[in-house]
Design an enzyme around this catalytic site. Structure first.
Site, PDB file in Angstrom:
ATOM      1  N   GLY A  55       0.805  -1.220   0.000  1.00  0.00           N
ATOM      2  CA  GLY A  55       0.000   0.000   0.000  1.00  0.00           C
ATOM      3  C   GLY A  55       0.832   1.260   0.000  1.00  0.00           C
ATOM      4  O   GLY A  55       0.391   2.310  -0.483  1.00  0.00           O
ATOM      5  N   GLU A  95       2.673  -8.430  -2.333  1.00  0.00           N
ATOM      6  CA  GLU A  95       1.447  -9.047  -1.836  1.00  0.00           C
ATOM      7  C   GLU A  95       1.346 -10.542  -2.118  1.00  0.00           C
ATOM      8  O   GLU A  95       0.711 -11.283  -1.354  1.00  0.00           O
ATOM      9  CB  GLU A  95       0.224  -8.320  -2.428  1.00  0.00           C
ATOM     10  CG  GLU A  95      -0.045  -6.939  -1.841  1.00  0.00           C
ATOM     11  CD  GLU A  95       0.719  -5.831  -2.548  1.00  0.00           C
ATOM     12  OE1 GLU A  95       0.405  -4.661  -2.282  1.00  0.00           O
ATOM     13  OE2 GLU A  95       1.632  -6.131  -3.355  1.00  0.00           O
TER      14      GLU A  95
END
Length: 262
Positions: free
Chosen positions: A113, A136
C-alpha cells in the site's frame, strides 16, 4: 486543520501542506483508521483554497509506508476484502485526481500500500535508501489499492508483471530508471528541499491549467475519456480564463505573471 491519531499535518507560509503518516512503530503501515484519516486530510486540500499543494511522506528514517497492517488483512473475507480494496482505491484516487500538485517524498520502504499511495501521487521523489515493491503475492493476495493498474501505467507491462509476480523489491536508482521515480536524492534533508523546489515551481504557474493537466493526463488511462477531445476542450476552457489573459499579457510585457486562479 483536523486533529489526527495517525497523521501529522503541517502547512508552510507558501500554502504547501505536508502530510506525514505517523506510525513509526509499525513502519507507518496503513490500517483502516489511517486510510480514513488520509481521506479526511486530502479532502481538506480540495476544500481549502489556501492549500496550494501536498507533500506526502512517512515519519522516521526506515519507512515511507511499509505496507498494509497485516493483522487487519488476515481477517478479510471475500466480501469485505472487496470493500477493503474499493475503499483504498477511492481514497488514493483523491490524491491522483487532485487539481493541486501531490508529491510523494519517499524515505525508506514503500511496499504494498505504500508503493500504491506513492504511485497515486503526481510525482515521486526518493532518497537513496528508498525501496519499492508490491510483495502481496507473498501473502497469497494481489495489490488491491490500484497497484496492478498504476505500476503497469508507470513502468510497462513486462516489468510490472515481474515485480508483482515475484514480490521483489527494487532500489531508488532502478525505480528512477524504470520511470517509477522522478528524482533520487541523498537523504532526508535533500528530499525536503527537492520537494519544496518542485512545489514552488509548479505553484508559480496557472493553477487552473495545472488542474487541467491532471485531468488530461489521467484521462489517458481512462477508456471512457477521448483524450484528444478532452485536451481540446480543456485548452478551450483555459482560453476564457483570467489566468490565460494574465499569462499571455505578462509574456508580451516581459514580466512575471500573477495568477489569480480565475
Amino acid at each position: 486543520m483536523n486533529e489526527f491519531d495517525n497523521l501529522l499535518l503541517d502547512i508552510d507560509s507558501t500554502g504547501i501542506l505536508t502530510i506525514t503518516i505517523n506510525r513509526p512503530d509499525k513502519l507507518n503501515a496503513l490500517n483502516g483508521d489511517t486510510i480514513e484519516e488520509l481521506r479526511t486530510a486530502i479532502q481538506q486540500v480540495y476544500d481549502d483554497p489556501t492549500i496550494k499543494g501536498v507533500i506526502l511522506t512517512g515519519s522516521g528514517e526506515k519507512a515511507f509506508v511499509a505496507g498494509a497492517d497485516i493483522s487487519e488483512l488476515a481477517q478479510l473475507t471475500e466480501v469485505n476484502g472487496r470493500k477493503f480494496s474499493e475503499r483504498g482505491q477511492e481514497v488514493f484516487a483523491l490524491f491522483e485526481n487532485c487539481h493541486k500538485p501531490t508529491i510523494a517524498a519517499v524515505n525508506g520502504f514503500a511496499l504494498g500500500g505504500g508503493c500504491e499511495i506513492a504511485m497515486a501521487c503526481h510525482m515521486r521523489i526518493a532518497t537513496q535508501n528508498a525501496r519499492f515493491g508490491q510483495p502481496e503475492v507473498n501473502l497469497g493476495i494481489i495489490p488491491g489499492y490500484g497497484g496492478t493498474q498504476r505500476l503497469t501505467q508507470l513502468i510497462g507491462k513486462g516489468k510490472a508483471m515481474e515485480l508483482m509476480m515475484t514480490g521483489d523489491m527494487i532500489g531508488a536508482d532502478e525505480a528512477k530508471a524504470l520511470g517509477l521515480v522522478n528524482h533520487v536524492v541523498a537523504g532526508r534533508e535533500e528530499l525536503t528541499a527537492k520537494c519544496q523546489e518542485l512545489m514552488q515551481k509548479i505553484t508559480s504557474k496557472g493553477p487552473l491549467a495545472i488542474g487541467m493537466v491532471v485531468d488530461c493526463v489521467n484521462g489517458v488511462f481512462n477508456p471512457q475519456v477521448k483524450g484528444y477531445q478532452a485536451e481540446a476542450n480543456a485548452f478551450g476552457s483555459c482560453c476564457r480564463t483570467a489566468d490565460f489573459k494574465e499569462g499571455t499579457a505578462a509574456f508580451l510585457e516581459k514580466r512575471k505573471p500573477h495568477f489569480s486562479g480565475e
